[in-house]
Design an enzyme around this catalytic site. Structure first.
Site, PDB file in Angstrom:
ATOM      1  N   ARG A 314       5.613  11.936  -1.122  1.00 36.83           N
ATOM      2  CA  ARG A 314       6.660  10.913  -0.947  1.00 36.83           C
ATOM      3  C   ARG A 314       6.234   9.664  -1.711  1.00 36.83           C
ATOM      4  O   ARG A 314       5.054   9.320  -1.741  1.00 36.83           O
ATOM      5  CB  ARG A 314       6.829  10.581   0.537  1.00 36.83           C
ATOM      6  CG  ARG A 314       7.978   9.610   0.870  1.00 36.83           C
ATOM      7  CD  ARG A 314       9.318  10.267   0.684  1.00 36.83           C
ATOM      8  NE  ARG A 314      10.408   9.441   1.208  1.00 36.83           N
ATOM      9  CZ  ARG A 314      11.086   8.530   0.490  1.00 36.83           C
ATOM     10  NH1 ARG A 314      10.751   8.289  -0.767  1.00 36.83           N
ATOM     11  NH2 ARG A 314      12.090   7.857   1.032  1.00 36.83           N
ATOM     12  N   THR A 350       4.013   1.243   8.305  1.00 37.01           N
ATOM     13  CA  THR A 350       4.807   1.630   9.464  1.00 37.01           C
ATOM     14  C   THR A 350       4.965   0.476  10.443  1.00 37.01           C
ATOM     15  O   THR A 350       6.043   0.257  11.009  1.00 37.01           O
ATOM     16  CB  THR A 350       4.153   2.830  10.180  1.00 37.01           C
ATOM     17  OG1 THR A 350       3.936   3.886   9.239  1.00 37.01           O
ATOM     18  CG2 THR A 350       5.057   3.340  11.283  1.00 37.01           C
ATOM     19  N   CYS A 549      10.769  13.425  -2.640  1.00 40.26           N
ATOM     20  CA  CYS A 549       9.782  12.351  -2.810  1.00 40.26           C
ATOM     21  C   CYS A 549      10.365  11.159  -3.547  1.00 40.26           C
ATOM     22  O   CYS A 549       9.848  10.062  -3.447  1.00 40.26           O
ATOM     23  CB  CYS A 549       8.540  12.877  -3.530  1.00 40.26           C
ATOM     24  SG  CYS A 549       8.758  13.160  -5.293  1.00 40.26           S
TER      25      CYS A 549
END
Length: 577
Positions: A314, A350, A549
């Protein structure tokens, strides 16, 4: 179908926004209808990350007690090391010299991000969010502004999902179903890095006015190793060989690698390669395989029962603070990696994605409940007289948050590596320890990753060893471990832009030695001889291999590929990524 808030993407940012909206609905005793659409066949299926997880954002969202009780946080980081590699040797950087943002012991956890997203999806549904996996957002719905004939737009009012059941030839099959239009008072785009809808919005509204965004390609494997071969909580990052192996004072490919040991028996291992590399002969997948053969790395996999169980890739945003676009527009906003809040020096994004979802949710709730007569959860429909709202308080909230503070401290570090590996390393250390973003200068980058590629004649071809099938693998063997599946009988979602159709015919191979045959981590692109012995080679796009990706939309010569969504549910099926 109409909602107060529609969220495109079931990753950390999107799910956190959905959860926060419903939390506020309970706290303020005023419900809003919230919907999440996700192109993967289940929540988490398209989620891939390292992942050493900073729980700061999640604890703000759910509270310390809830997070501490989640079973996925069973591997706190216990050992932290940073190595500089030569071809055969390694040097461990003293812990005292590392920036505080790189220190993980006592703060962070080794987890599977795809599993965390499944937990967040369950939490969102418990709170009343409508979560629909398997639905691809293929089109942004725009309302026309003044000058409709010129194609101008004034606001966003939702998305349309992709039609399903269309054959490769473009004709409807027996399974044909028309896509749905989903309308909303606010649409939050949480597609991750280089999301197709998000990029369309950025262009339509001219949201990117600072540095060009630059990207890295993350390639990862997960290995299953007998428990006696695991050091729970072990975290190791590396720089140097094989990406940086020539003159270290000259510009080298930006990137590094990681190894994380997770209870009870998993090793997460991967490499991130900056897509602003110059040599078209560089193959990120093969660089990753070669890196595993280093003595300091291969020892983690030498147990006879060690086996690779998952593979994926990714892209991630690396531009940082100066590449963040304007976050809002009439009718919606960009959150998470759709905007680009990843901290490439900290190697984490994140926690910032979760925080951005929360801040956007709080701004949306405040504005959408200002006039209760317009609430869709009450009326069941959108008031056509209500003007499109822009969440300006979201951008203001992010600018005041710890996210911007964290990114500002390392705002020039990524660009510093353009001056050479050692200069970049030294600058990053000084910036992290002393300058902390307060330097009066800014390193600008107005060049796309695609434009960084040099002509093949200016570069040296790179030779790679053949895989051994035990530690290193050929690409198609590894691709099977991603669980990637697309219905073969559908139009390809990877499309050559009409105005750039000449590039793969006359430029990519002839000038750049066909870099798409090397940078794609799924073997999607290949050139074959034309029938009849014509000297020209023809591009073949194996779209069924695509792991979503997004690398091809970034690194192609002239960016000649338009990455669109396939039928919902297609793509990789990640379980422990």
């Amino acid at each position: 179908m109409a909602y107060d808030v529609l969220i495109v993407g079931g990753g950390p940012a999107g799910l956190s926004a959905a959860i926060r909206l419903k939390q506020l609905s309970i706290e303020k005793d005023q419900d809003l209808s919230v919907c999440v659409v996700e192109k993967g066949n289940e929540i988490g299926a398209h989620i891939l990350s390292g992942n050493v997880f900073d729980p700061r954002g999640l604890k703000e969202l759910l509270g310390d007690d809830v997070v501490n009780e989640m079973d996925i946080f069973d591997t706190p980081v216990s050992h932290d090391s940073f190595l500089l590699l030569s071809k055969e040797k390694s040097f461990e950087v003293p812990h005292l010299l590392l920036p505080s943002q790189l220190k993980n012991v006592g703060k962070n956890f080794i987890i599977s991000l795809s599993q965390l997203c499944r937990k967040l999806g369950e939490k969102a549904e418990e709170l009343g969010v409508e979560v629909y996996p398997g639905f691809s957002a293929s089109e942004v719905l725009y309302s026309s502004g003044a000058g409709e004939s010129s194609g101008s737009v004034s606001s966003v009012y939702g998305i349309a999902t992709r039609d399903v059941g269309i054959g490769k030839d473009g004709t409807p099959k027996e399974t044909f179903e028309r896509g749905m239009e989903l309308h909303a008072r606010q649409t939050l785009f949480a597609e991750g890095a280089r999301g197709s809808c998000s990029e369309d919005i950025i262009k339509k509204f001219g949201l990117r006015t600072g540095n060009s965004q630059t990207y890295g390609l993350g390639i990862k494997e997960v290995w299953e190793v007998p428990e006696e071969g695991i050091q729970p909580g072990f975290v190791q990052h590396t720089l140097g060989w094989p990406l940086q192996q020539e003159s270290l004072m000259k510009r080298q490919p930006f990137g590094g690698s990681f190894i994380y040991h997770q209870k009870p028996n998993l090793i997460h291992v991967g490499m991130v390669v900056g897509l602003d590399y110059e040599n078209p002969y560089l193959n990120p997948y093969k660089e990753f395989q070669r890196w595993k053969t280093h003595p300091e790395i291969r020892k983690h996999f030498e147990h006879e029962k060690a086996q690779c169980i998952s593979y994926g890739a990714r892209v991630l945003n690396e531009g940082g603070y100066h590449s963040i676009p304007k976050l809002t527009f009439p009718g919606g906003a960009l959150i998470g990696c759709s905007a680009g809040f990843l901290n490439s020096i900290k190697i984490k994004g994140t926690h910032t994605a979760i925080k951005s979802g929360m801040v956007a949710a709080e701004a949306a709730f405040e504005q959408l409940t200002a006039d209760v007569s317009n609430i869709v959860a009450e009326s069941g429909e959108i008031n056509s007289e209500e003007p499109a709202l822009e969440l300006t308080s979201y951008e203001q909230g992010m600018e005041k948050s710890w996210v911007y503070e964290e990114l500002h401290q390392v705002r020039n570090c990524n660009a510093a590596f353009h001056y050479g590996f050692i200069p970049g390393l030294l600058y990053s250390g000084i910036a992290a320890h002393v300058l902390k973003g307060k330097e009066p200068w800014t390193f600008r980058n107005n060049k796309s990753d695609s434009d960084q590629t040099l002509a093949a004649e200016k570069c040296e071809e790179i030779q790679y060893e053949s895989p051994d099938g035990v530690l290193t693998f050929d690409l198609l063997t590894n691709l099977q471990r991603s669980g990637t599946y697309h219905d073969d009988d559908q139009p390809a979602h990877l499309r050559i832009k009409e105005n750039l159709a000449e590039v793969p015919k006359f430029t990519s191979m002839q000038t750049f030695a066909a870099p798409e045959t090397r940078f794609c981590p799924a073997g999607v692109y290949e050139y074959i001889e034309n029938e009849g012995g014509n000297a020209e080679e023809k591009l073949v796009i194996n779209a069924q291999n695509c792991v979503h990706c997004k690398c091809c939309s970034i690194k192609m010569p002239s960016e000649y590929i338009d990455w669109t969504v396939p039928e919902g549910g297609g793509g990789p099926q990640y379980q422990v990524m």
